[in-house]
Design an enzyme around this catalytic site. Structure first.
Site, mmCIF file in Angstrom:
data_model
loop_
_atom_site.group_PDB
_atom_site.id
_atom_site.type_symbol
_atom_site.label_atom_id
_atom_site.label_comp_id
_atom_site.label_asym_id
_atom_site.label_seq_id
_atom_site.Cartn_x
_atom_site.Cartn_y
_atom_site.Cartn_z
ATOM 1 N N HIS A 158 19.354 107.086 -54.207
ATOM 2 C CA HIS A 158 18.625 105.949 -53.607
ATOM 3 C C HIS A 158 19.078 104.619 -54.210
ATOM 4 C CE1 HIS A 158 15.822 109.091 -52.121
ATOM 5 N NE2 HIS A 158 16.019 109.589 -53.317
ATOM 6 N N SER A 279 37.111 81.356 -51.514
ATOM 7 C CA SER A 279 36.375 80.594 -50.512
ATOM 8 C C SER A 279 37.055 79.252 -50.281
ATOM 9 C CB SER A 279 34.940 80.387 -51.009
ATOM 10 O OG SER A 279 34.364 79.264 -50.386
ATOM 11 N N LYS A 285 35.025 81.480 -56.162
ATOM 12 C CA LYS A 285 34.794 82.778 -55.524
ATOM 13 C C LYS A 285 35.968 83.742 -55.577
ATOM 14 C CE LYS A 285 31.809 83.711 -52.750
ATOM 15 N NZ LYS A 285 30.840 84.764 -52.908
ATOM 16 N N GLU A 292 36.064 95.024 -47.636
ATOM 17 C CA GLU A 292 35.127 94.716 -46.544
ATOM 18 C C GLU A 292 35.753 95.007 -45.182
ATOM 19 O OE1 GLU A 292 32.453 91.094 -48.414
ATOM 20 O OE2 GLU A 292 34.435 90.640 -47.690
#
Ligand code: ARG
Length: 493
Positions: A158, A279, A285, A292
């Protein structure tokens, strides 16, 4: 300019460019053009062997086909004015070798069995590439596991701290799932590598074709026997796509973990800069973009599978042109998976795992409470549920000290005094140590370093056997291709 020879007889009516483009499968046929030449050559050799073609015709047909084999299918054959590459190549042969010769290529066959054969030839190649790519991922995972047998980390259920484990155990879990992906493709291969050739439109042909001969020339392991099934089914492609979709689901889960693990609040891993983007506005960043995109590619592949399934579900026997729309889904799915596997291997191999951070987290969240409950049950012959409740109540009270455990047992009216039974804080502390807890878990497949050592040994053995299998299949298909071409060349020499 060569004309589409298929359409000359039955139909008239001028087609617009848009209409021809809509109908043509040319773009996807780039994937099967080379296979089509092999199929043509095998078909001609069979017609010759069966004396359906006169040797003098064979001797003129084969050189034209061998030229396309050597130099590649001419670009013009891919023009949209041909409905597909099969019509393109035939039109070329007829224009160049004349209708007397070129017009005999298509004896006893249809584009229906032809295209099904081409797809199977190309797909088996793709499956073997996919299997080889999976082997590479498994190699990386096993090597990493070997290095991290003692790297303690929290294990989760979980996404909550559950019990301590090791990074090796975690990575080997993925290796197992990739190993099953490999097995599924190996099984699919046995159903893909069968020859539909000789089925013609669906009812085969009155010519005395020799289906076994073309099957063996093309390196197939057997026939798709029923000739209606042979042209109508695409279940072999659906099955492969489904396997690829499951593979992508596994890839996506691993990517998800790498993404979570590389956040600044987890910091278990640092991905190599090459696999990250920054970024345009936030200069600090470092984003895990490749992982992804890979996670999203799984969605594209599920889309390909869904598209393919929906394409076939409503079509009656036997061939229907709808099937043409299914094939691009297959190539797209295979492409996405292959690209993902390649990059995933590199991303994993270059990632830096922060084992100190993992260790720091391993004991958090009362992660060794299970071992404490087990130990109390074992040492004092208490039912597990009682021990589980006592430890649970102590966690609720905020710590696992002897005093708190004693209070918890009292609270729950268990009639147990740990102090009287001889429990000490030193004994508790020993049991709460993550490394101790891991070392007890020695069953096959469990995280204790000694069990992991055995697992790595077994996985390496399986990897070697699987590598062998891919090599055998690659050798067999390469050999059949070489022999096919050599046979054709000998015949025209
Ligand atoms: N381009 C077609 C396909 O991909 C080849 C078979 C065409 N057959 C036909 N009857 N029009 O399915």
């Amino acid at each position: 300019m060569r004309t589409d020879v298929v359409r000359l007889g039955r139909l008239s009516g001028k087609r617009s460019g848009a209409m021809m483009h809509f109908l043509s499968s040319m773009q996807a046929d780039r994937h099967i053009a080379d296979a089509d030449i092999l199929v043509d050559i095998a078909h001609v050799l069979m017609l010759d062997k069966q004396k359906i073609l006169d040797r003098s015709v064979t001797k003129k047909l084969l050189p034209a086909l061998l030229q396309m084999y050597d130099e590649g299918v001419p670009e013009e054959a891919f023009d949209d004015r041909f409905e597909d590459i099969h019509a393109g190549i035939e039109s070329f042969l007829i224009a160049d070798a004349g209708p007397e010769i070129g017009g005999r290529l298509h004896i006893g066959r249809s584009r229906n069995d032809e295209v099904a054969t081409c797809i199977r030839i190309r797909l088996r190649e793709e499956i073997l590439k996919q299997m080889a790519a999976i082997l590479k991922i498994r190699t990386v995972l096993i090597a990493l596991a070997d290095r991290h047998k003692d790297s303690v980390m929290p294990g989760f259920t979980h996404l909550q701290h559950a019990q301590p484990t090791t990074l090796a155990h975690h990575l080997l879990a993925y290796e197992q799932s990739f190993s099953r992906d490999f097995d599924r493709l190996r099984d699919a291969y046995t159903r893909v590598n069968l020859s539909p050739l000789g089925a013609a439109a669906f009812a085969s042909t009155g010519y005395p074709v020799n289906r076994d001969y073309t099957a063996s020339l093309l390196g197939f392991d057997g026939l798709v026997t029923n000739t209606m099934d042979a042209v109508a089914t695409r279940d072999f492609a659906l099955e492969t796509l489904a396997d690829i979709a499951i593979l992508m689901a596994n890839i996506s889960r691993l990517c998800e973990e790498l993404i979570v693990w590389s956040t600044s609040f987890v910091r278990f891993v640092s991905l190599d800069d090459a696999f990250c983007s920054t970024s345009s506005i936030m200069p600090q960043k470092k984003n895990p973009d490749i992982a992804e995109i890979m996670r999203a590619k799984s969605g594209s592949v599920f889309g390909a599978l869904t598209g393919a399934l929906v394409t076939v579900k409503g079509i009656p026997m036997s061939y229907n042109r709808d099937l043409q729309e299914l094939t691009p889904h297959v190539w797209r799915g295979m492409h996405d998976a292959k690209e993902s596997l390649q990059l995933l291997g590199e991303m994993l191999a270059s990632a830096e795992f922060d084992t100190a951070r993992m260790k720091e987290e391993a004991a958090k969240g009362f992660s060794t409470a299970t071992e404490l409950a087990d130990s109390l049950a074992r040492a004092y012959d208490i039912p597990f549920r009682t021990a589980h409740n006592i430890v649970g109540r102590a966690v609720q009270k905020g710590d696992l000290s002897l005093a708190t455990l004693e209070k918890a047992a009292k609270d729950l009216d268990c009639g147990i005094s740990f102090r009287k039974l001889g429990l000490t804080q030193a004994k508790i502390n020993r049991v709460l140590d993550p490394e101790y807890s891991i070392s007890l878990r020695k069953a096959p497949g469990a995280p204790a370093p000694v069990a992991i050592k055995g697992a790595i040994h077994d996985r390496k053995k399986q990897l070697a056997a699987d590598t062998n299998l891919v090599e055998q299949k690659l050798t067999k298909t390469a050999k059949s291709r070489t022999e096919l071409i050599a046979k054709a060349r000998r015949l025209v020499a």
